[in-house]
Design a protein around this motif. Structure first.
Motif, PDB file in Angstrom:
ATOM      1  N   GLU A  70     -10.288 -21.228  20.317  1.00 46.10           N
ATOM      2  CA  GLU A  70      -9.015 -21.359  19.459  1.00 46.10           C
ATOM      3  C   GLU A  70      -7.435 -20.921  19.394  1.00 46.10           C
ATOM      4  O   GLU A  70      -7.851 -19.826  19.492  1.00 46.10           O
ATOM      5  N   LEU A  71      -6.433 -21.769  20.022  1.00 46.09           N
ATOM      6  CA  LEU A  71      -5.764 -21.426  19.155  1.00 46.09           C
ATOM      7  C   LEU A  71      -4.452 -21.560  18.325  1.00 46.09           C
ATOM      8  O   LEU A  71      -5.379 -22.829  17.790  1.00 46.09           O
ATOM      9  N   PRO A  72      -3.398 -20.373  18.334  1.00 52.38           N
ATOM     10  CA  PRO A  72      -2.717 -20.891  16.390  1.00 52.38           C
ATOM     11  C   PRO A  72      -2.335 -21.765  16.893  1.00 52.38           C
ATOM     12  O   PRO A  72      -1.955 -21.605  17.999  1.00 52.38           O
ATOM     13  N   ASP A  73      -1.009 -21.796  15.532  1.00 52.34           N
ATOM     14  CA  ASP A  73      -0.841 -23.220  15.625  1.00 52.34           C
ATOM     15  C   ASP A  73       0.946 -22.577  15.283  1.00 52.34           C
ATOM     16  O   ASP A  73       1.300 -22.533  14.885  1.00 52.34           O
ATOM     17  N   ILE A  74       1.212 -22.518  16.416  1.00 53.87           N
ATOM     18  CA  ILE A  74       2.687 -22.088  16.837  1.00 53.87           C
ATOM     19  C   ILE A  74       2.767 -22.762  18.211  1.00 53.87           C
ATOM     20  O   ILE A  74       2.468 -22.896  18.943  1.00 53.87           O
ATOM     21  N   TYR A  75       4.662 -22.780  17.879  1.00 57.13           N
ATOM     22  CA  TYR A  75       5.595 -22.785  19.323  1.00 57.13           C
ATOM     23  C   TYR A  75       5.597 -21.771  19.911  1.00 57.13           C
ATOM     24  O   TYR A  75       6.117 -21.392  19.664  1.00 57.13           O
ATOM     25  N   PRO A  76       6.080 -21.527  21.361  1.00 63.96           N
ATOM     26  CA  PRO A  76       5.357 -23.076  22.279  1.00 63.96           C
ATOM     27  C   PRO A  76       3.723 -22.838  22.903  1.00 63.96           C
ATOM     28  O   PRO A  76       3.869 -22.379  23.812  1.00 63.96           O
ATOM     29  N   VAL A  77       2.650 -22.381  21.845  1.00 65.82           N
ATOM     30  CA  VAL A  77       1.365 -21.910  22.640  1.00 65.82           C
ATOM     31  C   VAL A  77       1.399 -23.048  23.713  1.00 65.82           C
ATOM     32  O   VAL A  77       0.275 -23.048  24.682  1.00 65.82           O
ATOM     33  N   GLY A  78       1.619 -24.488  24.332  1.00 67.54           N
ATOM     34  CA  GLY A  78       1.226 -25.289  25.311  1.00 67.54           C
ATOM     35  C   GLY A  78       2.658 -25.124  26.603  1.00 67.54           C
ATOM     36  O   GLY A  78       1.600 -24.965  27.455  1.00 67.54           O
ATOM     37  N   ASP A  79       2.947 -23.617  26.224  1.00 66.05           N
ATOM     38  CA  ASP A  79       4.073 -23.531  27.559  1.00 66.05           C
ATOM     39  C   ASP A  79       2.910 -22.565  28.296  1.00 66.05           C
ATOM     40  O   ASP A  79       1.907 -22.195  28.079  1.00 66.05           O
ATOM     41  N   GLU A  80       2.180 -23.057  29.611  1.00 71.84           N
ATOM     42  CA  GLU A  80       1.231 -22.493  30.108  1.00 71.84           C
ATOM     43  C   GLU A  80       1.375 -21.365  30.256  1.00 71.84           C
ATOM     44  O   GLU A  80       0.074 -20.760  30.339  1.00 71.84           O
ATOM     45  N   GLN A  81       2.453 -20.748  30.389  1.00 72.55           N
ATOM     46  CA  GLN A  81       2.635 -18.736  30.600  1.00 72.55           C
ATOM     47  C   GLN A  81       1.657 -18.273  28.996  1.00 72.55           C
ATOM     48  O   GLN A  81       1.022 -17.366  29.224  1.00 72.55           O
ATOM     49  N   VAL A  82       2.693 -18.933  27.574  1.00 77.45           N
ATOM     50  CA  VAL A  82       1.845 -18.669  26.592  1.00 77.45           C
ATOM     51  C   VAL A  82       0.469 -18.734  26.775  1.00 77.45           C
ATOM     52  O   VAL A  82      -0.198 -18.183  26.225  1.00 77.45           O
ATOM     53  N   LEU A  83       0.375 -19.910  26.771  1.00 77.94           N
ATOM     54  CA  LEU A  83      -1.813 -20.275  27.165  1.00 77.94           C
ATOM     55  C   LEU A  83      -2.207 -19.491  27.757  1.00 77.94           C
ATOM     56  O   LEU A  83      -3.652 -18.616  27.182  1.00 77.94           O
ATOM     57  N   VAL A  84      -2.174 -18.827  28.993  1.00 74.87           N
ATOM     58  CA  VAL A  84      -2.535 -18.039  29.864  1.00 74.87           C
ATOM     59  C   VAL A  84      -2.682 -17.099  29.162  1.00 74.87           C
ATOM     60  O   VAL A  84      -4.170 -16.434  29.486  1.00 74.87           O
ATOM     61  N   HIS A  85      -1.950 -15.946  28.533  1.00 71.39           N
ATOM     62  CA  HIS A  85      -2.018 -14.967  27.794  1.00 71.39           C
ATOM     63  C   HIS A  85      -2.818 -15.272  26.723  1.00 71.39           C
ATOM     64  O   HIS A  85      -3.298 -14.308  26.651  1.00 71.39           O
ATOM     65  N   GLU A  86      -2.897 -16.007  26.131  1.00 71.17           N
ATOM     66  CA  GLU A  86      -3.359 -16.534  24.292  1.00 71.17           C
ATOM     67  C   GLU A  86      -5.138 -16.327  25.234  1.00 71.17           C
ATOM     68  O   GLU A  86      -5.872 -16.719  23.730  1.00 71.17           O
ATOM     69  N   LEU A  87      -5.695 -16.906  26.322  1.00 73.59           N
ATOM     70  CA  LEU A  87      -7.384 -16.878  26.624  1.00 73.59           C
ATOM     71  C   LEU A  87      -7.559 -16.466  26.922  1.00 73.59           C
ATOM     72  O   LEU A  87      -8.528 -16.033  26.839  1.00 73.59           O
ATOM     73  N   THR A  88      -6.786 -15.419  28.610  1.00 72.06           N
ATOM     74  CA  THR A  88      -6.911 -14.572  28.799  1.00 72.06           C
ATOM     75  C   THR A  88      -6.810 -12.849  28.702  1.00 72.06           C
ATOM     76  O   THR A  88      -7.381 -12.592  28.903  1.00 72.06           O
ATOM     77  N   GLY A  89      -5.808 -12.871  27.470  1.00 73.61           N
ATOM     78  CA  GLY A  89      -4.956 -11.801  28.305  1.00 73.61           C
ATOM     79  C   GLY A  89      -4.173 -11.547  28.921  1.00 73.61           C
ATOM     80  O   GLY A  89      -3.853 -10.188  29.323  1.00 73.61           O
ATOM     81  N   ARG A  90      -3.909 -12.404  29.701  1.00 75.57           N
ATOM     82  CA  ARG A  90      -3.030 -11.938  31.063  1.00 75.57           C
ATOM     83  C   ARG A  90      -1.529 -12.358  30.969  1.00 75.57           C
ATOM     84  O   ARG A  90      -1.343 -13.547  30.817  1.00 75.57           O
TER      85      ARG A  90
END
Length: 442
Positions: free
Chosen positions: A106-126
């Protein structure tokens, strides 16, 4: 034929809006494959509904891609607020016996969590390096509609349809499936509006999508949504400002508060993108090329212009000015380090979507756009040869040829990055232009 060949043959590109040929991503090996179901652009409703309506197909397409690239884990990123969809996905993953490989995060409801680099960090910590791509940290990212298309590719069905949200200040908000190549005006009229003289249309999401200069275009594989607003809406006026107008406003008002930088998603990930410095360079005609290179790190999320700047200025436009200028000179930014750490202030500077929507003046339009079956049967379709990243497709048909739904009509140029294209209706080729193949429905 393996999955890569099937995906290439089907003409699959990034369905989230970028349009990068998916088969090229599958040529790499990765530790993680990530499903981008964040759909963080306000008002758009495609991905969340596809995951609810076609969970098995999306999961199977995603799993197949993950296994093909050798991933040890396949992570589905979706905002936690979509509780029903999260529950459906988890149930289907378990029923399909994939819980050891595929996982919903589950992702937080923030912008821009769909940016692929933000997504990578949110899902993997990298953290993806500056000017880099996810594979550099062992990740491949695909959109949820792309995963659905990969499932269809596995059963020999090419990309001929596109899911689109039509929303905004309109009588009827809806999400529809239409043939690729459909006139955009036909899709817009599904909103209940016939005369668009007093309306402007944003092609894509309200943050990153441009205001359309006219409504004469056609649906492509990259189309994601159309936001229809009155021409006097402040978001339309703001997005309609030219680069030269933005430069004049910036020069007269920027006080170097650096809020544009301090709230920049890529800066908070540890990158050196600093739009306030580009504002300064523009305002004082600074000529330091080395200092200007950081403009190339901008992801164009538009948060600085539409939310962060307290004076309502145009920091992204300053970035774009130098980005274009450097591109003309073939000058590229080169990172000085390979590992990046998230800035400590990041957790306090994440932008809630609801707050962003209110700031944009879209609160009254933040409503469901339910998936709706419609009959859109244009007499003519225009299949673009340039609806993806890379070289345009080369036509393999001639004027007068009869083609059937799903037939390939354009191939990838030899030795080039690109994607195949297919007809979305059965009919006769009536015109082959530089950018389009026109087909008349029979």
């Amino acid at each position: 034929m393996n999955l890569l060949d099937m995906v290439k043959e089907a003409g699959i590109v990034g369905a989230g809006g970028a349009g990068f040929p998916t088969h090229v991503k599958l040529e790499s090996k990765a530790e993680y494959i990530l499903l981008n179901g964040a759909e963080c652009e306000p008002l758009l409703r495609v991905d969340q509904q596809l995951m609810e309506l076609f969970p098995d197909e999306i999961i199977k397409g995603f799993e197949a891609a993950g296994k093909f690239v050798g991933a040890s884990k396949a992570l589905i990123g979706i905002k936690g607020k979509h509780k029903k969809v999260v529950s459906i996905l988890r149930d289907r993953i378990q029923e399909l016996g994939l819980e050891g490989f595929v996982e919903v995060k589950e992702l937080p409801d923030i912008y821009p969590v769909g940016d692929e680099q933000v997504l990578v960090h949110e899902l993997t910590g990298r953290v993806v390096p500056e000017a880099g791509i996810p594979i550099q940290v062992g990740c491949i990212v695909v959109n949820s509609e792309t995963a659905l298309n990969m499932y269809y590719a596995s059963i020999k069905e090419p990309v001929t349809q596109k899911y689109i949200t039509v929303t905004g200040d309109i009588p009827k908000r809806l999400t529809v499936k239409v043939p690729v190549g459909t006139p955009i005006i036909d899709v817009l009229k599904l909103s209940g509006i016939e005369n668009f003289d007093n309306y402007a249309v944003i092609d894509g999401g309200p943050m990153m999508g441009p205001v359309m200069s006219n409504l004469d275009g056609y649906v492509t594989k990259k189309s994601k949504g159309f936001v229809i607003l009155k021409k006097d809406h402040h978001l339309v006026r703001k997005k309609s400002v030219s680069l030269e107008q933005a430069r004049r406003v910036n020069r007269s008002s920027c006080e170097q508060c650096r809020m544009c930088t301090d709230m920049c998603p890529r800066y908070l990930l540890g990158h050196e993108t600093q739009p306030h410095k580009m504002m300064n360079a523009l305002n004082y005609n600074l000529t330091d090329i080395e200092g200007q290179k950081i403009a190339q790190l901008c992801c164009q999320c538009n948060l600085c212009e539409l939310f962060s700047c307290p004076a309502g200025l145009y920091p992204k436009s300053a970035n774009m000015y130098f980005k274009d200028k450097l591109a003309e000179q073939n000058i590229r930014y080169k990172p000085k380090k390979s590992e990046f750490k998230v800035r400590k202030s990041r957790e306090y500077r994440l932008i809630p979507s609801k707050r962003l929507i209110a700031r944009l003046g879209l609160y009254n339009f933040d409503k469901p756009a339910p998936m709706t079956e419609v009959d859109v049967n244009p007499e003519f379709i225009h299949i673009s040869t340039r609806q993806h990243v890379g070289a345009p497709a080369v036509p393999i048909v001639c004027v007068g040829d009869y083609v059937e739904l799903g037939q390939q009509i354009g191939k990838i140029p030899e030795g080039s990055l690109g994607a195949t294209i297919h007809t979305s209706i059965s009919g006769t080729i009536v015109e082959i232009e530089k950018d389009f193949i026109v087909i008349r429905r029979d």
